[in-house]
Design a protein around this motif. Structure first.
Motif, PDB file in Angstrom:
ATOM      1  N   MET A 238       0.849  -1.191   0.000  1.00 47.73           N
ATOM      2  CA  MET A 238       0.000   0.000   0.000  1.00 47.73           C
ATOM      3  C   MET A 238       0.886   1.244   0.000  1.00 47.73           C
ATOM      4  O   MET A 238       1.818   1.353   0.803  1.00 47.73           O
ATOM      5  N   SER A 241      -1.499   4.769   4.014  1.00 45.99           N
ATOM      6  CA  SER A 241      -2.340   4.111   5.005  1.00 45.99           C
ATOM      7  C   SER A 241      -3.796   4.523   4.818  1.00 45.99           C
ATOM      8  O   SER A 241      -4.114   5.713   4.672  1.00 45.99           O
ATOM      9  N   THR A 242      -4.693   3.567   4.869  1.00 46.19           N
ATOM     10  CA  THR A 242      -6.104   3.859   4.626  1.00 46.19           C
ATOM     11  C   THR A 242      -6.953   3.684   5.880  1.00 46.19           C
ATOM     12  O   THR A 242      -8.153   3.935   5.855  1.00 46.19           O
ATOM     13  N   THR A 243      -6.347   3.224   6.942  1.00 42.40           N
ATOM     14  CA  THR A 243      -7.144   2.852   8.109  1.00 42.40           C
ATOM     15  C   THR A 243      -7.826   4.053   8.760  1.00 42.40           C
ATOM     16  O   THR A 243      -8.918   3.939   9.301  1.00 42.40           O
ATOM     17  N   GLN A 280      -6.240   4.828  -3.164  1.00 47.44           N
ATOM     18  CA  GLN A 280      -6.087   3.835  -2.112  1.00 47.44           C
ATOM     19  C   GLN A 280      -7.377   3.822  -1.295  1.00 47.44           C
ATOM     20  O   GLN A 280      -7.872   4.881  -0.907  1.00 47.44           O
ATOM     21  N   GLU A 282      -9.620   1.575   1.909  1.00 45.46           N
ATOM     22  CA  GLU A 282      -9.578   0.523   2.922  1.00 45.46           C
ATOM     23  C   GLU A 282     -10.336  -0.689   2.404  1.00 45.46           C
ATOM     24  O   GLU A 282      -9.855  -1.809   2.472  1.00 45.46           O
ATOM     25  N   ASN A 315      -6.865  -2.039   0.690  1.00 46.41           N
ATOM     26  CA  ASN A 315      -6.158  -2.651   1.812  1.00 46.41           C
ATOM     27  C   ASN A 315      -6.820  -3.939   2.276  1.00 46.41           C
ATOM     28  O   ASN A 315      -6.154  -4.873   2.702  1.00 46.41           O
ATOM     29  N   ASN A 341      -4.556  -5.810  -1.005  1.00 46.75           N
ATOM     30  CA  ASN A 341      -3.586  -6.144   0.041  1.00 46.75           C
ATOM     31  C   ASN A 341      -4.074  -7.283   0.931  1.00 46.75           C
ATOM     32  O   ASN A 341      -3.277  -8.029   1.491  1.00 46.75           O
ATOM     33  N   VAL A 343      -5.670  -7.450   3.918  1.00 44.77           N
ATOM     34  CA  VAL A 343      -5.179  -7.374   5.293  1.00 44.77           C
ATOM     35  C   VAL A 343      -5.968  -8.254   6.255  1.00 44.77           C
ATOM     36  O   VAL A 343      -5.422  -8.774   7.236  1.00 44.77           O
TER      37      VAL A 343
END
Lengths: 430, 208
Positions: A238, A241-243, A280, A282, A315, A341, A343
């Motif tokens: 990634m 960060s998408t959180t 990007q 989440e 993500n 990704n 996650v």
């Protein structure tokens, strides 16, 4: 009289001489036969050793050439633990190689095995093998590739060439192959009625996979090839960060490129993405007949492939409901790339839009750690994932873009850091 | 004059003893000679059939290894007594010409090659140009039948090995195993036969 009296005793020595002469002849013949037979066995053993040495050198060189495109070969090298050696030469186009010219874009790995160690000059036997290979750093060399398991419940793969035009331009049985790195039973399962490249495709398996690695009905594919070295899976990193990024809640106009949290596209809405941009998320969820559109025809014409490629990093997961659609009007699968990704290890579900008219689901997807399920419809491009299931709900077709292997904009590793895959075009022994 | 003891000749007992010894000795010599001849003939026959089988297997191994599993007459269930495969070599007498590739860099095939056992127990290799050659796979062209090859005249038909009593091909995935029996008579009796059984396993590595 004296000689006459002694003559009877001479019979014994004559008989003994005769017997010895006969024995000598028989022994000589047997020796000759034994020596000849021994030589034949020796020759066979030496030739076999030379062939095995050549094979060892060939595959070692294949691995080295995959890692380094400037690799030129090995000089005379002893085979460890054996009285044999090999030398390898990598011949680039136009060659010629031992079997003729080398086609552009390929390379010929030519290995010669010799039955003696380096320095030995007598009693040598040679065998030669060759491999014509294609070296590519593109992540998409198969219509479908799963690192552990692939199942086609209902559907088919075929291929077309996007450089000729949108599907079905340039359609022909060619290389809509599928593959896996899974080396256990049922690593590839094709249910009855399913086919790879309409029955003319190849299933690539890792070397050492059991015969039960493929479960399929008769005629589902053309041949199985045990690929060595195994296929290198792409990776996803990634870029942001998408959180904690904001969620997407409005769907008017084009979404500016950037980093977002979750996006849930309600039924009737369209998430429009700009061409040549990077996003990007989440996670992405398309509900009802919601759509994810690229360009959508209102932007300037698709221009330079290098700047028209849109990368969508996710993500977690991309989940599409049955009727939802992906709209890529360019007809170019490489213009829309999903990088998953994975996650949470969740399942990605994709729909090819049979129910919504002709499919425009042109995209490529790399999800190396995720499970991807294709519900139904027509997909154009390629998918690389950990587990792939095709035709969950209904008939599924995956059309592979023949131009993808030449596309260097989507390397196996980010930035094209050198990892490439090697594909065997032809093998020769002589 | 009274004859000396050397001029008396042999007594009956001496003759019997000498004759018995001579007979025993000659019998031993006979057995050794015939035994030696038998082993000589057996050895020569063994060597002959082993050479025949070895040559045949080497020839077949090369052609099978350069073939492709998608254009061969073998399925994975039933063994066959002959093999028909598509070859990238050019038809004879130009078999040494370079291999060719089409615009998509796919290997092109030029001819069908067949190995079979004739009625005279000969291993025969023959070939026939592939219709539409050069051709890349797929599609797979129609494969000629064994009967087609059996009626071809020489050249290019040629005998690779003789005294072949058994020939069988079996395929598992891309692995082709060949079992070949060669036999040569070493005497007049029916069971005076030297037989060599050789097997070869060759992987057809060409994807297409």
């Amino acid at each position: 009289m004296k000689a006459a009296r002694k003559s009877p005793t001479g019979v014994a020595i004559i008989l003994v001489m005769l017997v010895l002469a006969l024995l000598a002849v028989v022994a000589g013949a047997l020796y000759q036969l034994g020596a000849s037979s021994l030589y034949a066995s020796h020759r066979e053993e030496e030739e076999k050793r030379a062939l095995l040495a050549a094979e060892a050198g060939l595959w070692r060189a294949a691995t080295a050439y995959r890692a380094d495109g400037t690799f030129t070969g090995f000089p005379e090298t002893d085979l460890p633990g054996a009285r044999a050696r090999y030398r390898v030469e990598v011949i680039l186009p136009p060659g010629p190689g031992p079997k003729g010219p080398i086609p552009a874009g390929l390379a010929y790995i030519h290995a010669t095995g010799t039955s003696g160690r380096v320095g030995e000059t007598s009693d040598l036997w040679e065998r030669q093998v060759g491999l014509l290979v294609e070296r590519s750093d593109s992540a998409y060399h198969y219509g479908l590739f799963a690192s552990t398991q692939l199942e086609i419940r209902e559907g088919n793969t075929d291929c077309w060439s996007s450089s000729v035009g949108p599907y079905p331009a340039g359609t022909r049985p060619a290389r809509a192959h599928v593959g896996t790195n899974g080396d256990t039973a049922s690593s590839v399962v094709l249910q009855p009625g399913c086919q790879v490249d309409s029955g003319t495709g190849i299933i690539h398996m890792p070397t050492g996979a059991p015969p039960s690695g493929i479960v399929s009905p008769s005629g589902a594919y053309l041949s199985r090839v045990d690929q060595m070295p195994s296929y290198i899976m792409p990776t996803v990193t990634m870029s942001a960060s998408t959180t904690t990024a904001p969620n997407v809640t409005t769907f008017s106009g084009y979404l500016p490129p950037g980093t977002y949290g979750e996006v849930i596209v309600p039924s009737g809405e369209t998430l429009s993405l700009l061409e040549g941009a990077s996003y990007q998320f989440e996670r992405i969820r398309l509900e009802g007949n919601g759509a994810l559109a690229l360009g959508n025809g209102s932007l300037p014409a698709w221009s330079n492939p290098a700047t028209s490629r849109t990368v969508v990093q996710v993500n977690d997961t991309l989940v599409m409901a049955g009727p939802s659609r992906i709209l890529n009007t360019s007809g170019r699968a490489d213009f829309l790339e999903f990088e998953i990704n994975g996650v949470s290890g969740g399942t990605n579900t994709l729909c090819g839009g049979f129910s919504g008219g002709p499919s425009q689901a042109y995209f490529v997807m790399k999800a190396p750690t995720s499970r991807v399920e294709l519900l139904e419809g027509h997909f154009f491009g390629a998918i690389v994932a950990r587990v792939i299931e095709v035709g969950i709900s209904s008939d599924c077709r995956v059309a592979y873009d023949l131009d993808l292997p030449n596309n260097t904009s989507s390397p196996i590793l980010p930035g094209g850091s050198g990892e490439v895959n090697l594909f065997v075009v032809s093998y020769q022994v002589f | 004059m009274r004859p000396s003891k050397f001029d008396r000749g042999f007594s009956l007992l001496e003759m019997i003893v000498y004759s018995s010894l001579l007979l025993f000795l000659m019998g031993g010599v006979y057995l050794m000679v015939t035994g030696g001849l038998y082993y000589f003939q057996s050895g020569r026959a063994f060597q002959g059939v082993q050479n025949q089988a070895g040559l045949a297997l080497r020839q077949m191994g090369l052609e099978i290894a350069n073939g492709t599993v998608i254009a061969v007459n073998l399925d994975e269930v039933n063994p066959a007594d002959h093999i028909i495969l598509l070859s990238a070599d050019h038809p004879m007498p130009n078999a040494g010409d370079p291999w060719t590739y089409n615009g998509a860099n796919e290997l092109e095939r030029h001819k069908w090659v067949c190995f079979f056992r004739s009625a005279n127990n000969e291993l025969v290799r023959t070939e026939s140009p592939a219709a539409g050659a050069p051709l890349a796979l797929p599609p797979i062209p129609a494969m000629p039948t064994l009967a087609t090859f059996q009626t071809l005249a020489s050249p290019p038909t040629r005998v690779v090995a003789r005294q072949i009593s058994f020939l069988q091909f079996q395929r598992t995935l891309d692995l082709v195993s060949v079992e070949i029996h060669t036999a040569e008579s070493t005497g007049s009796a029916v069971n005076d036969v030297t037989q060599v059984v050789l097997t070869l396993e060759t992987r057809m590595r060409n994807p297409r």
